[in-house]
Each structure stands twice: as C-alpha cells, then as structure tokens.
Design a protein around this motif. Structure first.
Motif, short mmCIF file in Angstrom:
data_model
loop_
_atom_site.label_atom_id
_atom_site.label_comp_id
_atom_site.label_asym_id
_atom_site.label_seq_id
_atom_site.Cartn_x
_atom_site.Cartn_y
_atom_site.Cartn_z
N ASN A 30 0.85 -1.20 0.00
CA ASN A 30 0.00 0.00 0.00
C ASN A 30 0.89 1.26 0.00
O ASN A 30 1.06 1.91 1.03
N TRP A 31 1.45 1.59 -1.18
CA TRP A 31 2.35 2.74 -1.31
C TRP A 31 1.53 4.03 -1.21
O TRP A 31 0.55 4.19 -1.91
N GLN A 32 1.97 4.95 -0.34
CA GLN A 32 1.22 6.21 -0.18
C GLN A 32 2.19 7.38 -0.02
O GLN A 32 3.39 7.17 0.18
N THR A 33 1.64 8.58 -0.09
CA THR A 33 2.49 9.76 0.15
C THR A 33 1.92 10.55 1.32
O THR A 33 0.72 10.48 1.62
N LYS A 34 2.79 11.31 1.96
CA LYS A 34 2.33 12.19 3.03
C LYS A 34 3.07 13.52 2.92
O LYS A 34 4.30 13.56 2.77
N LEU A 35 2.30 14.58 2.94
CA LEU A 35 2.87 15.92 2.86
C LEU A 35 3.18 16.41 4.27
O LEU A 35 2.38 16.27 5.17
N HIS A 36 4.36 16.96 4.48
CA HIS A 36 4.64 17.46 5.83
C HIS A 36 5.78 18.49 5.83
O HIS A 36 6.63 18.48 4.94
N ASP A 37 5.76 19.32 6.86
CA ASP A 37 6.87 20.25 7.06
C ASP A 37 8.02 19.46 7.67
O ASP A 37 7.82 18.45 8.32
N ASN A 38 9.19 19.98 7.42
CA ASN A 38 10.35 19.33 8.04
C ASN A 38 10.47 19.83 9.47
O ASN A 38 11.00 20.90 9.73
N GLU A 39 9.95 19.04 10.37
CA GLU A 39 9.89 19.48 11.77
C GLU A 39 11.27 19.59 12.41
O GLU A 39 11.48 20.39 13.31
N GLU A 40 12.21 18.75 11.94
CA GLU A 40 13.55 18.77 12.54
C GLU A 40 14.28 20.08 12.24
O GLU A 40 15.12 20.50 13.03
N MET A 41 14.00 20.67 11.07
CA MET A 41 14.73 21.88 10.69
C MET A 41 13.84 23.11 10.87
O MET A 41 13.23 23.61 9.93
N LYS A 42 13.76 23.55 12.09
CA LYS A 42 12.87 24.68 12.42
C LYS A 42 13.24 25.91 11.59
O LYS A 42 14.41 26.24 11.45
N GLY A 43 12.23 26.56 11.06
CA GLY A 43 12.50 27.77 10.30
C GLY A 43 12.77 27.51 8.83
O GLY A 43 12.80 28.43 8.02
N ASN A 44 12.97 26.25 8.45
CA ASN A 44 13.16 25.93 7.04
C ASN A 44 11.79 25.84 6.37
O ASN A 44 10.97 25.01 6.75
N PRO A 45 11.53 26.71 5.38
CA PRO A 45 10.20 26.74 4.80
C PRO A 45 9.93 25.60 3.81
O PRO A 45 8.82 25.46 3.31
N THR A 46 10.94 24.76 3.57
CA THR A 46 10.76 23.70 2.58
C THR A 46 9.68 22.73 3.01
O THR A 46 9.65 22.28 4.15
N ILE A 47 8.79 22.41 2.08
CA ILE A 47 7.76 21.40 2.34
C ILE A 47 8.26 20.10 1.76
O ILE A 47 8.75 20.06 0.63
N PHE A 48 8.15 19.06 2.53
CA PHE A 48 8.58 17.75 2.06
C PHE A 48 7.38 16.85 1.81
O PHE A 48 6.32 17.03 2.40
N ILE A 49 7.61 15.92 0.91
CA ILE A 49 6.58 14.91 0.68
C ILE A 49 7.26 13.55 0.84
O ILE A 49 8.36 13.34 0.33
N SER A 50 6.62 12.67 1.59
CA SER A 50 7.26 11.40 1.90
C SER A 50 6.55 10.22 1.27
O SER A 50 5.33 10.24 1.07
N LEU A 51 7.34 9.22 1.00
CA LEU A 51 6.81 7.94 0.56
C LEU A 51 6.60 7.11 1.82
O LEU A 51 7.55 6.91 2.59
N ILE A 52 5.38 6.66 2.04
CA ILE A 52 5.08 5.92 3.27
C ILE A 52 4.36 4.61 2.96
O ILE A 52 3.72 4.48 1.92
N VAL A 53 4.49 3.68 3.89
CA VAL A 53 3.79 2.39 3.75
C VAL A 53 3.29 1.97 5.13
O VAL A 53 3.81 2.43 6.15
N PRO A 54 2.28 1.08 5.18
CA PRO A 54 1.82 0.59 6.48
C PRO A 54 2.96 -0.11 7.22
O PRO A 54 3.80 -0.78 6.59
N SER A 55 2.99 0.03 8.54
CA SER A 55 4.07 -0.56 9.35
C SER A 55 4.21 -2.06 9.10
O SER A 55 5.32 -2.59 9.06
N SER A 56 3.08 -2.73 8.89
CA SER A 56 3.12 -4.19 8.70
C SER A 56 3.83 -4.58 7.41
O SER A 56 4.30 -5.71 7.27
#
Ligand SMILES: [Mg+2]
Length: 188
Positions: A30-56
C-alpha cells in the motif's frame, strides 16, 4: 505508517513516477504519500513529501524500494541515451525504421555475433587477435548497436536492465560458492 523516503516538493513529479512504478510492480504493498513540514529543521520553509507504507509492510517495502533505487527506476534516463540518439539518427536518415522490428533486429544481432566468432575460427586466441583485432572491434560494435536498437524499440532501459541482471547474477552466484569456479549456478 512508516517513512521510506522524503522528497522536496520540486521533486514531486519524480516521486509520482516512482510510485507509479512501485504500484505497477508491487501492487500488494500500500504505497502512499504524506505531505509534511520538516519538523527537525525549524525555520526551514521547505515542504517535504514522503513515501510511506503501512508498518506491517515496512520491511518488505523497504527492501523492494532499496533494490529499485540501487538499480535505477524504469523511467530514469540511461547512460546509453546519447549513443541511441546517434544510432537512431543514422537509421532515420536512411528511412530504415520500417525494417527494424524486434524479431529482425534480434536475428541481426545474432548474425553480427557470428561475424565476431568468424574472426576466431581455426585460429588460436593470439592468432585471431593479431590478425583480426580491427574486425573484432567492428563486429563487437555491430552487436552492441543492434542491442541498443532492440532496447530502443522495446522501450527497455538498458542501463537499468543490466544493473538488474547483475543483481540477479549476484543472487545466483554468491561469492562464497562461485569464487574461482566455472560451474553453472545449478551445479554450485
Ligand atoms: Mg558486421
């Protein structure tokens, strides 16, 4: 859900193609994407999009993704592109594409391989190379030209195909079993 990889938004199109290929080849995951801010890099305006899958499915997906990443995705360019362009130009200047169907190209490749062999017939390796190195060079070039033309006709990414084949050969011929041995993998 687990993260497999992250892309900057400007690479969104690349990620879409990667996901299309993953879904096509491995529809069970079940390949999916998730849009998110880069929380680790505070102040960086770059928006990231991730490739995600169910934990199982993470372990299986991670292995599949890494292998595809190592060999290159189907849609990616190939180191052979500039050569193919030159060969196709040569072909099109002569209006020869009409003759270049995969079957006749495969026959031609085999004939060129036989022309390569002819240089060695009735000779030792040394004699063949001393007498025929120029012809050998030409015939190797002919073989590769036809290989590139067939790949082009069938839309095969030859760089990726070669990398995948080496990967398969590594599985077939593990170093610990095949080191210094000329045995076929079925006899190892
Ligand atoms: Mg020839």
């Amino acid at each position: 859900m687990e993260y497999l990889d992250s892309f900057e938004m400007e690479d969104r199109k690349k990620l879409d193609k990667i996901i299309a290929e993953l879904k096509d080849k491995y529809p069970k995951i079940n390949w999916q994407t998730k849009l998110h801010d880069n929380e680790e890099m505070k102040g960086n305006p770059t928006i990231f999009i991730s490739l995600i899958v169910p934990s199982s499915q993470y372990e299986e997906a991670q292995q599949i993704y890494q292998e595809l990443k190592d060999v290159g995705f189907d849609f990616e360019s190939s180191i052979f592109d500039p050569l193919i362009e030159e060969i196709v130009d040569f072909r099109d200047e002569r209006n020869w594409q009409q003759f270049h169907n995969p079957k006749d190209l495969a026959i031609s490749l085999s004939l060129e391989a036989s022309e390569l062999l002819e240089n060695f017939q009735w000779k030792t390796n040394k004699e063949a190379i001393d007498d025929n190195i120029d012809n050998i060079t030409d015939e190797i070039a002919d073989v590769v030209i036809y290989a590139l033309l067939i790949s082009n006709e069938l839309e095969i990414n030859l760089e990726q195909a070669i990398k995948e084949k080496i990967h398969k050969n590594r599985q077939k011929y593990p170093v610990n079993k095949s080191f210094g041995s000329s045995k076929k993998y079925t006899d190892l």
